[in-house]
Design an enzyme around this catalytic site. Structure first.
Site, PDB file in Angstrom:
ATOM      1  N   GLY A 230     -81.226 -41.311  56.059  1.00 65.65           N
ATOM      2  CA  GLY A 230     -81.884 -40.409  55.117  1.00 65.65           C
ATOM      3  C   GLY A 230     -81.241 -39.040  55.167  1.00 65.65           C
ATOM      4  O   GLY A 230     -80.083 -38.889  55.577  1.00 65.65           O
ATOM      5  N   SER A 231     -82.009 -38.032  54.781  1.00 68.52           N
ATOM      6  CA  SER A 231     -81.458 -36.683  54.666  1.00 68.52           C
ATOM      7  C   SER A 231     -81.242 -36.059  56.043  1.00 68.52           C
ATOM      8  O   SER A 231     -81.898 -36.441  57.030  1.00 68.52           O
ATOM      9  CB  SER A 231     -82.426 -35.816  53.861  1.00 68.52           C
ATOM     10  OG  SER A 231     -83.649 -35.731  54.545  1.00 68.52           O
ATOM     11  N   GLU A 252     -78.212 -41.749  60.466  1.00 70.39           N
ATOM     12  CA  GLU A 252     -77.189 -41.801  59.412  1.00 70.39           C
ATOM     13  C   GLU A 252     -77.669 -40.887  58.299  1.00 70.39           C
ATOM     14  O   GLU A 252     -78.617 -41.216  57.581  1.00 70.39           O
ATOM     15  CB  GLU A 252     -77.027 -43.231  58.899  1.00 70.39           C
ATOM     16  CG  GLU A 252     -76.457 -44.178  59.933  1.00 70.39           C
ATOM     17  CD  GLU A 252     -75.001 -43.895  60.278  1.00 70.39           C
ATOM     18  OE1 GLU A 252     -74.377 -43.038  59.613  1.00 70.39           O
ATOM     19  OE2 GLU A 252     -74.494 -44.504  61.219  1.00 70.39           O
ATOM     20  N   CYS A 286     -74.828 -41.561  49.889  1.00 68.32           N
ATOM     21  CA  CYS A 286     -74.448 -40.606  50.936  1.00 68.32           C
ATOM     22  C   CYS A 286     -72.948 -40.319  50.915  1.00 68.32           C
ATOM     23  O   CYS A 286     -72.517 -39.225  51.249  1.00 68.32           O
ATOM     24  CB  CYS A 286     -74.858 -41.136  52.302  1.00 68.32           C
ATOM     25  SG  CYS A 286     -74.259 -42.806  52.624  1.00 68.32           S
ATOM     26  N   GLU A 380     -74.939 -30.802  49.501  1.00 63.53           N
ATOM     27  CA  GLU A 380     -75.028 -32.175  49.002  1.00 63.53           C
ATOM     28  C   GLU A 380     -75.927 -32.170  47.762  1.00 63.53           C
ATOM     29  O   GLU A 380     -77.082 -31.756  47.830  1.00 63.53           O
ATOM     30  CB  GLU A 380     -75.635 -33.094  50.069  1.00 63.53           C
ATOM     31  CG  GLU A 380     -75.742 -34.529  49.586  1.00 63.53           C
ATOM     32  CD  GLU A 380     -76.433 -35.460  50.581  1.00 63.53           C
ATOM     33  OE1 GLU A 380     -77.476 -35.081  51.146  1.00 63.53           O
ATOM     34  OE2 GLU A 380     -75.917 -36.582  50.769  1.00 63.53           O
ATOM     35  N   VAL A 381     -75.396 -32.631  46.622  1.00 60.66           N
ATOM     36  CA  VAL A 381     -76.165 -32.602  45.362  1.00 60.66           C
ATOM     37  C   VAL A 381     -77.027 -33.864  45.228  1.00 60.66           C
ATOM     38  O   VAL A 381     -78.151 -33.821  44.757  1.00 60.66           O
ATOM     39  CB  VAL A 381     -75.214 -32.477  44.152  1.00 60.66           C
ATOM     40  CG1 VAL A 381     -76.005 -32.508  42.845  1.00 60.66           C
ATOM     41  CG2 VAL A 381     -74.386 -31.205  44.252  1.00 60.66           C
ATOM     42  N   PHE A 382     -76.473 -34.990  45.626  1.00 59.63           N
ATOM     43  CA  PHE A 382     -77.131 -36.295  45.460  1.00 59.63           C
ATOM     44  C   PHE A 382     -77.436 -36.556  43.985  1.00 59.63           C
ATOM     45  O   PHE A 382     -78.522 -36.993  43.601  1.00 59.63           O
ATOM     46  CB  PHE A 382     -78.391 -36.398  46.312  1.00 59.63           C
ATOM     47  CG  PHE A 382     -78.497 -37.724  47.019  1.00 59.63           C
ATOM     48  CD1 PHE A 382     -77.482 -38.157  47.870  1.00 59.63           C
ATOM     49  CD2 PHE A 382     -79.583 -38.560  46.834  1.00 59.63           C
ATOM     50  CE1 PHE A 382     -77.555 -39.380  48.519  1.00 59.63           C
ATOM     51  CE2 PHE A 382     -79.674 -39.787  47.476  1.00 59.63           C
ATOM     52  CZ  PHE A 382     -78.654 -40.199  48.329  1.00 59.63           C
TER      53      PHE A 382
HETATM   54  P1  NAD Z   1     -85.371 -38.535  53.166  1.00 65.08           P
HETATM   55  O1  NAD Z   1     -84.833 -38.079  54.465  1.00 65.08           O
HETATM   56  O2  NAD Z   1     -86.313 -37.658  52.454  1.00 65.08           O
HETATM   57  O3  NAD Z   1     -86.081 -39.963  53.309  1.00 65.08           O
HETATM   58  C1  NAD Z   1     -85.455 -41.061  53.919  1.00 65.08           C
HETATM   59  C2  NAD Z   1     -86.502 -41.928  54.599  1.00 65.08           C
HETATM   60  O4  NAD Z   1     -87.085 -41.201  55.676  1.00 65.08           O
HETATM   61  C3  NAD Z   1     -87.681 -42.308  53.711  1.00 65.08           C
HETATM   62  O5  NAD Z   1     -88.088 -43.610  54.049  1.00 65.08           O
HETATM   63  C4  NAD Z   1     -88.738 -41.280  54.070  1.00 65.08           C
HETATM   64  O6  NAD Z   1     -90.045 -41.734  53.798  1.00 65.08           O
HETATM   65  C5  NAD Z   1     -88.495 -41.122  55.553  1.00 65.08           C
HETATM   66  N1  NAD Z   1     -88.883 -39.830  56.115  1.00 65.08           N
HETATM   67  C6  NAD Z   1     -88.853 -38.608  55.532  1.00 65.08           C
HETATM   68  N2  NAD Z   1     -89.244 -37.659  56.406  1.00 65.08           N
HETATM   69  C7  NAD Z   1     -89.492 -38.287  57.580  1.00 65.08           C
HETATM   70  C8  NAD Z   1     -89.912 -37.858  58.873  1.00 65.08           C
HETATM   71  N3  NAD Z   1     -90.146 -36.564  59.139  1.00 65.08           N
HETATM   72  N4  NAD Z   1     -90.048 -38.776  59.841  1.00 65.08           N
HETATM   73  C9  NAD Z   1     -89.798 -40.079  59.626  1.00 65.08           C
HETATM   74  N5  NAD Z   1     -89.420 -40.560  58.408  1.00 65.08           N
HETATM   75  C10 NAD Z   1     -89.260 -39.677  57.408  1.00 65.08           C
HETATM   76  O7  NAD Z   1     -84.082 -38.868  52.289  1.00 65.08           O
HETATM   77  P2  NAD Z   1     -83.894 -38.870  50.713  1.00 65.08           P
HETATM   78  O8  NAD Z   1     -83.600 -37.471  50.312  1.00 65.08           O
HETATM   79  O9  NAD Z   1     -84.953 -39.597  50.027  1.00 65.08           O
HETATM   80  O10 NAD Z   1     -82.549 -39.754  50.662  1.00 65.08           O
HETATM   81  C11 NAD Z   1     -81.339 -39.245  50.385  1.00 65.08           C
HETATM   82  C12 NAD Z   1     -80.631 -38.736  51.641  1.00 65.08           C
HETATM   83  O11 NAD Z   1     -80.269 -39.837  52.473  1.00 65.08           O
HETATM   84  C13 NAD Z   1     -79.331 -38.037  51.303  1.00 65.08           C
HETATM   85  O12 NAD Z   1     -79.192 -36.887  52.092  1.00 65.08           O
HETATM   86  C14 NAD Z   1     -78.280 -39.071  51.657  1.00 65.08           C
HETATM   87  O13 NAD Z   1     -77.007 -38.557  51.933  1.00 65.08           O
HETATM   88  C15 NAD Z   1     -78.887 -39.747  52.831  1.00 65.08           C
HETATM   89  N6  NAD Z   1     -78.301 -41.071  53.029  1.00 65.08           N
HETATM   90  C16 NAD Z   1     -77.498 -41.287  54.107  1.00 65.08           C
HETATM   91  C17 NAD Z   1     -76.880 -42.525  54.284  1.00 65.08           C
HETATM   92  C18 NAD Z   1     -75.965 -42.800  55.456  1.00 65.08           C
HETATM   93  O14 NAD Z   1     -75.741 -43.960  55.777  1.00 65.08           O
HETATM   94  N7  NAD Z   1     -75.401 -41.784  56.092  1.00 65.08           N
HETATM   95  C19 NAD Z   1     -77.113 -43.545  53.348  1.00 65.08           C
HETATM   96  C20 NAD Z   1     -77.939 -43.270  52.263  1.00 65.08           C
HETATM   97  C21 NAD Z   1     -78.546 -42.037  52.122  1.00 65.08           C
END
Ligand code: NAD
Length: 485
Positions: A230-231, A252, A286, A380-382
């Site tokens: 995630g982010s 990741e 990502c 990162e724009v996404f």
């Molecule tokens: P996000 O971090 O908001 O959410 C990702 C996941 O984490 C969701 O399931 C969300 O519910 C959960 N989450 C959010 N806050 C949390 C917390 N405090 N504790 C536990 N879980 C939590 O991400 P997003 O913005 O929805 O997704 C896009 C981001 O993910 C981008 O920054 C992208 O680059 C990244 N990403 C990385 C990869 C990689 O493999 N490096 C792959 C895909 C996406």
């Protein structure tokens, strides 16, 4: 009955079986139309505790099964992703806004992840050590226990299964928490496949939910390893909570990957490659190409051709028409993208294409004359945005590419492959592709990034063994040890 018949799972989560949970339900919304497609159950922190208990119990018997039986479940799961590909792709298109090609890539990769994981189940589990004492000394890999998998919305199936499959194969039980916006294609589909593949009940739990559910999973004592995608902002919180609770977290995270275009690159191919890198899945990847670094001698022509391509790419509902770009996942993401584009233009960047939207359909956008202070270049724009910046020599290209907190992927386009490889040596990223753009993934390849892109732990291939097992030192003597007192 189809694999994903909502009669089985509508409004529910999976804890030893499909069940109503105490967090209520959430609508599954189709971004292209705003229609409510279905409902999923939302797990509360109390549900996380119940699932952890159930999953931890089931893990013991699962780990004791012969590896042949675990491998067979994984192989059947791979077959099921193939057999039900059309139905799963339908959800990836409508729920996640994927174009059909991206949806197909997800189901094919999901099957491949399962087949690769099946092979993991029979890998050697340790090594024999020398010992200064008269004893047998060996190190053995044992399952970590319960693994918590937290995945995002953008590539929901692959980003869930890439941890679920190897973790299961290595004898762990798993609790999967998909993003609530893509809980069917990133959660229900995986759960149903393993149900049909004969995974014993309880070994995989599915808990759709938001940040609160994820946070409860991270601090749950029975969950020993967290796989988070995630982010970077959320990843930092997950890492901090995991450290506090003394457990491993594989993080990741985000990226802002560079594509370097040298003057000897074929410009027609470069522009097509670059468009794919920035606009594939609306830039919601990502590894998306977030910074185009182009030699000054060709930069003007590059911008003009990339802008022309962007202007001609069809954007629309991928369930109804043949388009190159589908919708952005929701209005919040769209507004974030638009805000970064507007702030960049206000700061002096030139809008060469796009920069407009209707509903959730954002036009592929090309920004020229960006600088370090253009937010769409620096952050990162996404979203489907291609900022282009010129460089004069290779040292400047290296300096620009390296000047980012992220270090996920790198692409280099050149007729001179060795020069490309030499250049890559100077820019630290977890993934690098000479003569390709930045968005690439294969089940057998180690995956991960440096710096703000994550903890550098790699998924894929043999790296999964490290990610989802603990090591145990074992010694045995022929007779009992003797001590001076
Ligand atoms: P996000 O971090 O908001 O959410 C990702 C996941 O984490 C969701 O399931 C969300 O519910 C959960 N989450 C959010 N806050 C949390 C917390 N405090 N504790 C536990 N879980 C939590 O991400 P997003 O913005 O929805 O997704 C896009 C981001 O993910 C981008 O920054 C992208 O680059 C990244 N990403 C990385 C990869 C990689 O493999 N490096 C792959 C895909 C996406």
């Amino acid at each position: 009955m189809s694999l994903l018949d909502p009669a089985i799972w509508s409004g529910k989560a999976f804890i030893g079986g499909w069940t109503a949970v105490s967090g209520g339900t959430a609508s599954v919304v189709e971004p292209a139309t705003g229609s409510v497609l279905e409902h999923v159950g939302i797990a509360s922190p109390d549900d996380v505790a119940v699932a952890a208990e159930r999953t931890a119990q089931a893990q013991i018997a699962w780990a004791r099964l012969p590896y042949t039986e675990r491998a067979a479940v994984l192989r059947r799961a791979g077959d099921l992703f193939g057999r039900h590909a059309d139905e799963i792709q339908g959800w990836l298109i409508r729920e996640a806004g994927s174009i059909p090609g991206k949806a197909a890539f997800e189901t094919v990769t999901a099957a491949q992840e399962c087949y690769e994981a099946a092979a993991l189940a029979s890998r050697p589990v340790g090594e024999l050590l020398p010992s200064a004492e008269p004893r047998l000394s060996l190190v053995r890999r044992v399952p970590a226990g319960v693994v918590g998998v937290i995945a995002p919305f953008n590539v929901p199936l692959i980003l869930g299964i890439r941890s679920v499959a190897p973790a299961l194969a290595l004898g762990n039980a798993v609790i999967l928490k998909p993003d609530v916006r893509t809980a069917v294609s990133g959660g229900v589909a995986i759960q149903r496949v393993f149900e049909e593949a004969g995974l014993p009940e309880g070994v995989l739990s599915l808990l759709p939910g938001g940040a609160e559910t994820g946070a409860a999973l991270v601090v749950e004592p029975r969950v020993r390893v967290i796989s988070f995608t995630g982010s970077t902002a959320a990843g930092r919180k997950v890492g901090a909570a995991a450290a506090e609770h003394l457990k491993r977290a594989h993080l990741e995270l985000g990226g802002n990957s560079a594509l370097i275009v040298l003057p000897d690159a074929d410009l027609d191919l470069a522009v097509s490659t670059a468009a794919w890198g920035s606009f594939f899945h609306q830039g919601q990847v990502c590894m998306t190409t977030g910074r185009h670094l182009v030699h000054r001698s060709i930069a003007g022509e590059y911008v003009a051709r990339l802008a022309e391509k962007a202007d001609h790419l069809p954007v629309g509902d991928p369930a109804l028409e043949e388009v190159a770009l589908g919708p952005i996942i929701d209005a919040g993401q769209r507004d974030k993208i638009h805000g970064l584009v507007r702030a960049s233009v206000d700061g002096g960047a030139r809008l060469a294409a796009g920069g407009t939207y209707e509903e959730l359909f954002y036009r592929p956008t090309v920004l020229a004359d960006v600088t370090d202070s253009s937010p769409a270049y620096a952050e990162e724009v996404f979203g489907p945005v291609a900022p282009v910046r010129a460089f004069d020599d290779l040292d400047e290209a290296v300096a620009l590419a390296t000047a980012s907190p992220y270090g996920l992927a790198l692409g280099i386009l050149t007729a001179d492959v060795m020069r490309g490889l030499e250049l890559a040596e100077r820019i630290p990223t977890g993934l690098v592709h000479v003569n390709d753009q930045t968005v690439n993934d294969e089940a057998v390849a180690p995956f991960g990034g440096f710096g703000a892109s994550g903890t550098g732990v790699r998924f894929g291939g043999g790296a999964n063994v490290e990610a989802f097992t603990e090591t145990r030192w074992i010694t045995a003597r022929g007779s009992q040890a003797r001590y001076p007192f």
